[in-house]
Design a protein around this motif. Structure first.
Motif, PDB file in Angstrom:
ATOM      1  N   THR A  39     -12.038  -5.365  -6.120  1.00 19.66           N
ATOM      2  CA  THR A  39     -11.063  -5.235  -5.039  1.00 19.66           C
ATOM      3  C   THR A  39      -9.680  -5.028  -5.620  1.00 19.66           C
ATOM      4  OG1 THR A  39     -12.372  -6.658  -3.593  1.00 19.66           O
ATOM      5  CG2 THR A  39     -10.080  -6.332  -2.986  1.00 19.66           C
ATOM      6  N   LEU A  40      -9.060  -3.903  -5.275  1.00 18.46           N
ATOM      7  CA  LEU A  40      -7.670  -3.655  -5.620  1.00 18.46           C
ATOM      8  C   LEU A  40      -6.811  -4.483  -4.668  1.00 18.46           C
ATOM      9  CD1 LEU A  40      -5.450  -1.985  -7.113  1.00 18.46           C
ATOM     10  CD2 LEU A  40      -5.677  -0.309  -5.259  1.00 18.46           C
ATOM     11  N   VAL A  41      -5.869  -5.234  -5.221  1.00 17.20           N
ATOM     12  CA  VAL A  41      -4.997  -6.089  -4.417  1.00 17.20           C
ATOM     13  C   VAL A  41      -3.548  -5.761  -4.758  1.00 17.20           C
ATOM     14  CG1 VAL A  41      -4.333  -8.462  -3.857  1.00 17.20           C
ATOM     15  CG2 VAL A  41      -6.717  -7.937  -4.423  1.00 17.20           C
ATOM     16  N   PHE A  42      -2.745  -5.515  -3.734  1.00 14.49           N
ATOM     17  CA  PHE A  42      -1.302  -5.360  -3.879  1.00 14.49           C
ATOM     18  C   PHE A  42      -0.633  -6.519  -3.136  1.00 14.49           C
ATOM     19  CE2 PHE A  42      -1.581  -0.421  -3.983  1.00 14.49           C
ATOM     20  CZ  PHE A  42      -1.804  -0.428  -5.344  1.00 14.49           C
ATOM     21  N   GLU A  43       0.331  -7.173  -3.795  1.00 16.89           N
ATOM     22  CA  GLU A  43       1.131  -8.232  -3.181  1.00 16.89           C
ATOM     23  C   GLU A  43       2.556  -7.705  -3.022  1.00 16.89           C
ATOM     24  OE1 GLU A  43       0.206 -11.347  -2.243  1.00 16.89           O
ATOM     25  OE2 GLU A  43      -1.843 -11.219  -2.997  1.00 16.89           O
ATOM     26  N   PHE A  44       3.098  -7.824  -1.808  1.00 18.09           N
ATOM     27  CA  PHE A  44       4.423  -7.295  -1.511  1.00 18.09           C
ATOM     28  C   PHE A  44       5.437  -8.421  -1.305  1.00 18.09           C
ATOM     29  CE2 PHE A  44       1.429  -4.018  -0.164  1.00 18.09           C
ATOM     30  CZ  PHE A  44       1.917  -2.934  -0.871  1.00 18.09           C
ATOM     31  N   SER A  45       6.706  -8.093  -1.502  1.00 16.55           N
ATOM     32  CA  SER A  45       7.783  -9.073  -1.397  1.00 16.55           C
ATOM     33  C   SER A  45       8.073  -9.495   0.037  1.00 16.55           C
ATOM     34  CB  SER A  45       9.063  -8.507  -2.024  1.00 16.55           C
ATOM     35  OG  SER A  45       9.456  -7.321  -1.344  1.00 16.55           O
ATOM     36  N   GLU A  46       7.582  -8.733   0.984  1.00 11.74           N
ATOM     37  CA  GLU A  46       7.823  -9.043   2.392  1.00 11.74           C
ATOM     38  C   GLU A  46       6.706  -8.430   3.238  1.00 11.74           C
ATOM     39  OE1 GLU A  46      11.143  -6.196   3.968  1.00 11.74           O
ATOM     40  OE2 GLU A  46      11.663  -6.776   1.919  1.00 11.74           O
TER      41      GLU A  46
END
Length: 122
Positions: A39-46
């Motif tokens: 699973t590709l996961v991106f975490e964003f600042s907002e």
């Protein structure tokens, strides 16, 4: 007083810089990532608008085979999509690009483009 002005200036710069990709799995530069379904996961600042996204691939590495439907966490800060990776390859995936800017915060401001490069285990 001066410290308050400096803190205010720094807060303004950070606030105006817009949304950022702050983390991912695999991490940028990761080596030995297991091949197969991941699973590709991106975490964003907002929080992001959850109805659009731009997962990009580029000439700097192989493109994974994306499988299934992408999803966002309830708070809109985490994006996930399943992918199939082959062993012993270098991959490059990104969040947005200069011409694809669909990862946007809830106010419509796009995430600064970022490429994540990683290599799978042999």
């Amino acid at each position: 007083m001066l410290a308050s002005l400096v803190a205010l200036a720094l807060t303004s710069v950070v606030a105006s810089s817009g949304p950022q990709l702050v983390g991912s799995w695999p991490a940028d530069g990761a080596k030995g990532v297991p091949a197969g379904e991941q699973t590709l996961v991106f975490e964003f600042s907002e929080p992001m608008a959850r109805d659009r996204m731009s997962v990009t691939t580029g000439p700097a590495g192989a493109a994974p085979e994306f499988i299934g439907s992408p999803s966002f966490s309830e708070d809109g800060r985490t994006f996930r999509i399943r992918m199939r990776l082959r062993p012993g390859l270098s991959y490059a995936v990104g969040a947005n690009s200069p011409s694809h800017t669909n990862f946007q915060n809830t106010a419509g401001k796009p995430v600064a483009p970022r490429i994540i490069r990683f290599t799978t285990a042999p």
